[in-house]
Write a protein that holds these residues in place. Structure first.
Motif, PDB file in Angstrom:
ATOM      1  N   UNK A 108      -2.286  16.302  -2.396  1.00  0.00           N
ATOM      2  CA  UNK A 108      -0.836  15.569  -3.131  1.00  0.00           C
ATOM      3  C   UNK A 108      -0.382  14.942  -1.735  1.00  0.00           C
ATOM      4  N   UNK A 109       0.549  14.035  -2.106  1.00  0.00           N
ATOM      5  CA  UNK A 109       1.205  13.140  -1.198  1.00  0.00           C
ATOM      6  C   UNK A 109       2.754  13.190  -1.669  1.00  0.00           C
ATOM      7  N   UNK A 110       3.636  13.577  -0.746  1.00  0.00           N
ATOM      8  CA  UNK A 110       5.141  13.379  -0.918  1.00  0.00           C
ATOM      9  C   UNK A 110       5.826  12.701   0.048  1.00  0.00           C
ATOM     10  N   UNK A 111       7.160  12.276  -0.536  1.00  0.00           N
ATOM     11  CA  UNK A 111       7.885  11.719   0.486  1.00  0.00           C
ATOM     12  C   UNK A 111       8.643  12.362   1.287  1.00  0.00           C
ATOM     13  N   UNK A 112       9.078  11.908   2.455  1.00  0.00           N
ATOM     14  CA  UNK A 112       9.970  12.251   3.560  1.00  0.00           C
ATOM     15  C   UNK A 112      11.131  11.673   2.988  1.00  0.00           C
ATOM     16  N   UNK A 113      12.294  12.122   3.599  1.00  0.00           N
ATOM     17  CA  UNK A 113      13.498  11.564   3.451  1.00  0.00           C
ATOM     18  C   UNK A 113      13.707  10.218   3.792  1.00  0.00           C
ATOM     19  N   UNK A 114      13.157   9.990   5.034  1.00  0.00           N
ATOM     20  CA  UNK A 114      12.933   8.427   5.562  1.00  0.00           C
ATOM     21  C   UNK A 114      12.180   7.736   4.797  1.00  0.00           C
ATOM     22  N   UNK A 115      10.893   8.158   4.038  1.00  0.00           N
ATOM     23  CA  UNK A 115       9.883   7.737   3.179  1.00  0.00           C
ATOM     24  C   UNK A 115      10.770   7.386   1.734  1.00  0.00           C
ATOM     25  N   UNK A 116      11.517   8.237   1.237  1.00  0.00           N
ATOM     26  CA  UNK A 116      12.405   7.834   0.116  1.00  0.00           C
ATOM     27  C   UNK A 116      13.286   6.716   0.404  1.00  0.00           C
ATOM     28  N   UNK A 117      13.753   6.613   1.609  1.00  0.00           N
ATOM     29  CA  UNK A 117      14.641   5.375   1.962  1.00  0.00           C
ATOM     30  C   UNK A 117      13.691   4.115   1.878  1.00  0.00           C
ATOM     31  N   UNK A 176      11.517  -0.854   0.050  1.00  0.00           N
ATOM     32  CA  UNK A 176      10.310  -1.681  -0.273  1.00  0.00           C
ATOM     33  C   UNK A 176      10.046  -2.333  -1.672  1.00  0.00           C
ATOM     34  N   UNK A 177      10.645  -1.444  -2.656  1.00  0.00           N
ATOM     35  CA  UNK A 177      10.285  -1.809  -3.999  1.00  0.00           C
ATOM     36  C   UNK A 177      11.112  -2.973  -4.403  1.00  0.00           C
ATOM     37  N   UNK A 178      12.389  -3.101  -3.598  1.00  0.00           N
ATOM     38  CA  UNK A 178      13.209  -4.008  -4.011  1.00  0.00           C
ATOM     39  C   UNK A 178      12.652  -5.496  -3.236  1.00  0.00           C
ATOM     40  N   UNK A 179      12.327  -5.326  -2.069  1.00  0.00           N
ATOM     41  CA  UNK A 179      11.722  -6.640  -1.413  1.00  0.00           C
ATOM     42  C   UNK A 179      10.377  -7.156  -2.312  1.00  0.00           C
ATOM     43  N   UNK A 180       9.602  -6.207  -2.618  1.00  0.00           N
ATOM     44  CA  UNK A 180       8.444  -6.512  -3.416  1.00  0.00           C
ATOM     45  C   UNK A 180       8.896  -7.084  -4.735  1.00  0.00           C
ATOM     46  N   UNK A 181       9.692  -6.355  -5.588  1.00  0.00           N
ATOM     47  CA  UNK A 181      10.173  -7.225  -6.708  1.00  0.00           C
ATOM     48  C   UNK A 181      10.751  -8.545  -6.496  1.00  0.00           C
ATOM     49  N   UNK A 182      11.317  -8.688  -5.484  1.00  0.00           N
ATOM     50  CA  UNK A 182      11.916 -10.055  -5.293  1.00  0.00           C
ATOM     51  C   UNK A 182      10.924 -11.046  -4.804  1.00  0.00           C
ATOM     52  N   UNK A 183       9.911 -10.632  -4.017  1.00  0.00           N
ATOM     53  CA  UNK A 183       8.793 -11.642  -3.689  1.00  0.00           C
ATOM     54  C   UNK A 183       7.859 -11.861  -5.182  1.00  0.00           C
ATOM     55  N   UNK A 184       7.846 -11.070  -5.777  1.00  0.00           N
ATOM     56  CA  UNK A 184       7.060 -10.955  -7.199  1.00  0.00           C
ATOM     57  C   UNK A 184       7.654 -12.215  -8.023  1.00  0.00           C
ATOM     58  N   UNK A 185       9.308 -12.012  -8.020  1.00  0.00           N
ATOM     59  CA  UNK A 185      10.030 -12.802  -8.961  1.00  0.00           C
ATOM     60  C   UNK A 185       9.713 -14.292  -8.482  1.00  0.00           C
ATOM     61  N   UNK A 186       9.849 -14.370  -7.264  1.00  0.00           N
ATOM     62  CA  UNK A 186       9.851 -15.912  -6.822  1.00  0.00           C
ATOM     63  C   UNK A 186       8.403 -16.368  -6.953  1.00  0.00           C
ATOM     64  N   UNK A 187       7.301 -15.645  -6.813  1.00  0.00           N
ATOM     65  CA  UNK A 187       6.015 -16.088  -7.221  1.00  0.00           C
ATOM     66  C   UNK A 187       5.854 -16.348  -8.562  1.00  0.00           C
ATOM     67  N   UNK A 231       0.917  -1.192  -0.103  1.00  0.00           N
ATOM     68  CA  UNK A 231      -0.077  -0.099   0.051  1.00  0.00           C
ATOM     69  C   UNK A 231       0.916   1.299  -0.092  1.00  0.00           C
ATOM     70  N   UNK A 232       1.973   1.209   0.787  1.00  0.00           N
ATOM     71  CA  UNK A 232       2.935   2.403   0.903  1.00  0.00           C
ATOM     72  C   UNK A 232       3.440   2.453  -0.361  1.00  0.00           C
ATOM     73  N   UNK A 233       3.997   1.849  -1.134  1.00  0.00           N
ATOM     74  CA  UNK A 233       4.578   1.869  -2.364  1.00  0.00           C
ATOM     75  C   UNK A 233       3.754   2.495  -3.345  1.00  0.00           C
ATOM     76  N   UNK A 234       2.564   1.898  -3.530  1.00  0.00           N
ATOM     77  CA  UNK A 234       1.595   2.488  -4.493  1.00  0.00           C
ATOM     78  C   UNK A 234       1.052   3.870  -4.233  1.00  0.00           C
TER      79      UNK A 234
END
Length: 294
Positions: free
Chosen positions: A56-65, A70-81, A10-13
């Motif tokens: 609008x919604x924008x990222x904080x510095x912590x949000x950007x990190x 998160x995108x990397x982890x979700x991509x790896x999970x999707x790749x496995x599935x 949800x956060x990533x989208x």
């Protein structure tokens, strides 16, 4: 899906779309649910990830990190599935950035049969002739039509095609100003330039292994390829283009190709993966398809 995976998804989208309501529509949940999930995530992490306003919604510095990881982890999970299910079951949303004209006339037509084979896959096309920040814009895949070195060199990339560049003008312009017979003649013509690498004032030609550079005079500057095409069709000057960009106008006679015996250095088309050299299964499938079609 576990609570943490749900929070991450949800956060990533939300971060990628910049909108709670749009993320809710894509995920098929209510906007209050999206707001609650993001709030619970921030409370668990003890930090603010998103700055929210009424529009609008924008990222904080912590949000950007957190977004990058998160995108990397979700991509790896999707790749496995995906490896388990097989490529025929691609699903979810993919965000693709591309230039306006090349995207309209080359990429979208090339992707049409691919999308027909994968009805559960949704695509968010981000079309602009300006170079976006692919990470902050939440792009999964970018198509770059490049002349010279690839600016996104820190990302994963794959060359898809070479695009022939041409010189062109409208019949109405040529009837008044005459048709250039050699590159040197271009110095006496009004030229239409695009801001960026395609808009260099020095045009370089090769003929019989001899390289000639001509300094052209710009009368019109435009910041988009559609603008260059429109200005050229209206007879405002001579411009550089590609067959992918102006093929329709050349076929109908609205534009004429000039100096055909002289070659310009071709443009290179790249697929760029902001997430790194190992794209997700759906990005890899699309890139493989485009490489075969283009």
């Amino acid at each position: 899906m576990s609570d943490r995976w749900q929070e991450m998804t949800v956060f990533v989208r939300v971060a990628e779309t910049g909108s709670l309501s749009r993320a809710a529509r894509e995920l098929n949940v209510s906007q209050p649910s999206v707001s609650r999930i993001v709030g619970a995530l921030e409370a668990r992490l003890g930090t603010t990830l998103l700055l929210r306003t009424t529009r609008s919604v924008s990222l904080t510095d912590a949000g950007a990190i957190y977004l990058e990881r998160s995108r990397r982890l979700l991509a790896e999970m999707e790749e496995a599935e995906q490896a388990t299910r097989g490529v025929d079951s691609l699903h979810g949303v993919i965000r693709i950035a591309m230039p306006v004209m090349y995207g309209t006339r080359a990429i979208i037509p090339a992707l049409t049969p691919f999308l027909a084979r994968h009805p559960d896959l949704k695509v968010d096309f981000v079309m602009s002739d300006l170079r976006q920040n692919l990470v902050t814009d939440g792009v999964d895949l970018a198509i770059r039509v490049n002349f010279g070195s690839l600016e996104d060199s820190t990302f994963g990339a794959r060359k898809l095609a070479l695009v022939e560049r041409i010189v062109m003008a409208a019949p109405a312009y040529l009837s008044v100003r005459g048709t250039p017979a050699t590159p040197a003649d271009l110095a006496q013509h009004d030229c239409i330039l695009q801001h960026g690498s395609f808009g260099r004032e020095s045009w370089r030609f090769t003929h019989d292994k001899t390289v000639t550079s001509v300094e052209v005079q710009a009368r019109i500057w435009v910041n988009s390829v559609p603008g260059v095409l429109a200005a050229t069709v209206e007879g405002l000057g001579v411009s550089l283009g590609t067959l992918a960009m102006a093929g329709k106008e050349l076929r109908t006679g609205k534009l004429l190709r000039l100096l055909e015996s002289y070659q310009l250095e071709p443009a290179e088309v790249y697929a760029v993966f902001p997430a790194g050299p190992r794209p997700s299964a759906k990005v890899q499938a699309i890139v493989d398809h485009l490489a075969a079609r283009l």
